[in-house]
Design a protein around this motif. Structure first.
Motif, PDB file in Angstrom:
ATOM      1  N   GLU A 356       0.841  -1.207   0.000  1.00 45.65           N
ATOM      2  CA  GLU A 356       0.000   0.000   0.000  1.00 45.65           C
ATOM      3  C   GLU A 356       0.874   1.254   0.000  1.00 45.65           C
ATOM      4  N   LEU A 357       1.917   1.239   0.838  1.00 49.53           N
ATOM      5  CA  LEU A 357       2.815   2.404   0.897  1.00 49.53           C
ATOM      6  C   LEU A 357       3.525   2.602  -0.446  1.00 49.53           C
ATOM      7  N   ASN A 358       3.965   1.490  -1.047  1.00 47.52           N
ATOM      8  CA  ASN A 358       4.652   1.603  -2.338  1.00 47.52           C
ATOM      9  C   ASN A 358       3.734   2.217  -3.381  1.00 47.52           C
ATOM     10  N   SER A 359       2.457   1.805  -3.340  1.00 52.05           N
ATOM     11  CA  SER A 359       1.587   2.297  -4.406  1.00 52.05           C
ATOM     12  C   SER A 359       1.118   3.735  -4.114  1.00 52.05           C
ATOM     13  N   VAL A 360       0.908   4.095  -2.861  1.00 48.96           N
ATOM     14  CA  VAL A 360       0.405   5.449  -2.566  1.00 48.96           C
ATOM     15  C   VAL A 360       1.548   6.470  -2.511  1.00 48.96           C
ATOM     16  N   VAL A 361       2.672   6.061  -1.933  1.00 52.04           N
ATOM     17  CA  VAL A 361       3.773   7.021  -1.745  1.00 52.04           C
ATOM     18  C   VAL A 361       4.858   6.817  -2.811  1.00 52.04           C
ATOM     19  N   GLY A 362       5.128   5.574  -3.160  1.00 55.47           N
ATOM     20  CA  GLY A 362       6.201   5.283  -4.115  1.00 55.47           C
ATOM     21  C   GLY A 362       7.557   5.349  -3.434  1.00 55.47           C
ATOM     22  N   SER A 363       8.621   5.132  -4.231  1.00 55.78           N
ATOM     23  CA  SER A 363       9.933   5.137  -3.592  1.00 55.78           C
ATOM     24  C   SER A 363      10.724   6.397  -3.927  1.00 55.78           C
ATOM     25  N   ASP A 364      10.054   7.356  -4.606  1.00 54.02           N
ATOM     26  CA  ASP A 364      10.786   8.572  -4.959  1.00 54.02           C
ATOM     27  C   ASP A 364      10.414   9.771  -4.095  1.00 54.02           C
ATOM     28  N   GLN A 365       9.660   9.534  -3.040  1.00 54.56           N
ATOM     29  CA  GLN A 365       9.352  10.615  -2.090  1.00 54.56           C
ATOM     30  C   GLN A 365       9.147  10.018  -0.695  1.00 54.56           C
ATOM     31  N   LEU A 366       9.231  10.884   0.313  1.00 54.00           N
ATOM     32  CA  LEU A 366       8.996  10.424   1.690  1.00 54.00           C
ATOM     33  C   LEU A 366       7.507  10.509   2.009  1.00 54.00           C
TER      34      LEU A 366
END
Ligand code: HEM
Length: 531
Positions: A356-366
């Motif tokens: 869920e975190l990967n899809s909502v936030v992604g890995s290019d932002q905090l």
């Protein structure tokens, strides 16, 4: 309270009960002499009333022994036998224990104001004079302090103003976490969380990151932890007259009031030093500013007593700041520690929350605060963690200001109330397989609000008008810290330890942390490069 250096400092009811037994010899003669008077008082106050069911009390001590071990667990077991409205007597103090959402709902619907009182006691009387928010009796003074918290300290505006500071504090702390894990080996996660959450609060309170990792920062932390350890250890002292009021002379002979008075001075002095209070007061009197954004100290220096004119006395300002620090740090650290522990033991849930975190936030932002409302699974995980591991399983005690009738029973003024969150959160009539960690049960329900839980099924922050004053801050900071940890940190257990072997028992204190702290390696995930 499990603080980095003071894990033994918690108010420990088990210790209190053991202490009572140990002291029994020295007070036995006086107790026997007083028993006759006690019986008389008891008969003339509660003895003739219709009381809820409960275990038979022992002479003099009443049901104190029923609380042995972990009191929330012991009381839950008793409630299975006597019901979700149970009567106990602690010494001469009448108590009710509520163990279901339904009974809690009925009580707060009809008796919220009556139970908005906190009980007294020698230690809190001497330490606070009942002038701080947590111990204050219900009345104009408490209402005024509470209004200050709601309308001045924990406002939406102020929470927004400190968004960037919170993010900065989390960033600094996560870097420290990696460094500590890399250089020193497994990290005590509770101690690390305690430092982060404490600093997060001191930045709002006094624009200062108080616990550092340098020599001064470590010393400040140790001083604070030593003073709070002293406070909590004394809060767990045996003060026999709190439960057998006619033995007040013994308490005075033991020198307890003087001892606690001294602690008051120590606490006030520490808070004065920490907040640089005298300097701040001088600046305020001269109409000058520190040049920093307005913090809690500024707000309190501009506040008055409930008469609207008398400036808030120093001791009330300092005790209120102490309240916020003590009430807000360990409770929050305990919650995040339990949540990470449960996730380690439940890899499916762990995977799902990260996806869920990967899809909502992604890995290019905090993770940012605006992401939180788009993370339903993370919220469900947190709710499930609050359910199974409430940080204050018995809440904070309340006391009725008057005699009252409830569900056909008749109870005297001064009845103590324990809302057993531990039992309510495990009610099989509400939660299927209550001992299972199953975040899915909260999916589709409203995200973490708690203020609106009119069903009383999940009450980690207490209930009614005297619930947790720091709730608006807690429901932002806790999910935010958790989201950052899950998004950026890879956790692994030391020495081939398996998640299923993690100790899941708690201790009882101001907060109920894991009995053995979670020791863990922390290494960066991809997104950690952004810190
Ligand atoms: C996991 C986090 C927290 C939990 C579980 C928690 C829980 C509680 C509970 C159960 C009470 C007693 C309520 C009652 O009598 O019904 C309480 C009171 C209080 N809490 Fe919290 N709390 C948390 C975080 C915080 C934070 C972050 C702050 C402040 C920054 C805070 C400040 C207070 C204060 C000042 C009171 C006393 C309120 C009064 O007597 O009027 N708490 N909290």
């Amino acid at each position: 309270m499990a603080t980095p250096d003071s894990s033994g400092g918690a108010f420990d009811l088990a210790k209190w009960i053991n202490g009572l037994v140990a002291h029994w010899g020295s007070v036995a003669v006086a107790v026997v002499a007083a028993a006759v008077i006690a019986k008389f008082i008891f008969n003339s106050t509660v003895g003739r009333r219709k009381l809820p069911p409960g275990p038979a009390p022992w002479p003099i001590l009443g049901n104190i022994a029923s609380l042995a071990g972990l009191p929330h667990r012991s009381l839950e077991k008793l409630a299975r036998k006597y019901g979700s409205l149970m009567y106990l007597r602690l010494g001469e103090v009448p108590c009710i224990v509520i163990s279901s959402a339904d009974v809690a709902k009925q009580l707060f619907k009809t008796h919220d104001i009556l139970f908005s009182n906190r009980p007294g006691g020698c230690f809190f009387e001497q330490l606070t004079e009942y002038r701080n928010i947590t111990a204050s009796r219900y009345g104009p003074h408490w209402r005024h302090l509470r209004k200050t918290c709601v309308h001045e300290l924990f406002t939406q505006k102020r929470l927004e103003a400190y968004q960037a500071t919170r993010l900065e504090e989390i960033s600094i702390s996560i870097k420290e976490l990696f460094e500590e894990s890399d250089k020193k080996g497994p990290v005590d996660l509770h101690a690390w969380l305690h430092r982060l959450l404490f600093n997060n609060l001191t930045r709002v309170i006094m624009n200062n990151r108080y616990f550092g990792t340098d020599e001064k920062g470590m010393k400040d932390a140790m001083d604070f932890n030593n003073v709070t350890a002293l406070m909590f250890s004394q809060a767990g002292d045996v003060v026999i007259s709190d439960f057998l009021p006619y033995l007040g002379f013994l308490t005075r002979l033991q020198g307890k009031p003087l001892l606690y008075r001294k602690t008051r001075e120590i606490v006030l002095e520490m808070m004065r030093r920490m907040t640089n209070f005298d300097e701040r007061k001088k600046l305020h009197a001269e109409g000058r500013s520190t040049g920093e954004p307005e913090d809690f100290v500024d707000v309190l220096l501009s506040s008055t007593l409930s008469d609207g004119t008398t400036p808030l006395p120093d001791d009330i300002c300092l005790m209120l700041l102490m309240d916020v620090l003590v009430a807000g740090t360990d409770t929050s650290a305990t919650t995040v520690e339990w949540t990470i522990t449960e996730l380690l033991r439940h890899p499916e849930a762990y995977k799902r929350v990260r996806e869920e975190l990967n899809s909502v936030v992604g890995s290019d932002q905090l993770v940012k605060e605006e992401h939180l409302e788009h993370l339903p699974y993370l919220n469900a995980v947190l709710q499930e963690s609050f359910r199974l591991h409430p940080a204050t399983p018995l809440g904070l005690p309340r006391e009725s200001s008057e005699a009252f009738e409830f569900l056909g029973y008749s109870l005297p003024a001064g009845t103590r109330l324990f809302v057993n969150q531990w039992a309510i959160h495990r009610d099989p009539a509400v939660y299927e397989q209550p001992e299972e960690f199953n975040p899915e049960r909260f999916l589709g329900r409203e995200a973490l609000k708690f203020i609106g839980d009119t069903q009383f099924q999940l009450v980690p922050f207490g209930s009614g008008r005297r619930n947790c004053a720091g709730l608006p801050m807690a429901v932002i900071v806790i999910p935010l810290v958790l989201a950052h940890l899950l998004h950026s940190v890879e956790f692994s257990l030391p020495d081939g330890q398996q998640p299923k072997d993690l100790d899941m028992t708690e201790t009882f204190g101001v907060a109920a942390p894991k009995a053995s702290p979670l020791m863990i390696y922390a290494t960066p995930r991809e997104s950690a490069a952004l810190y």
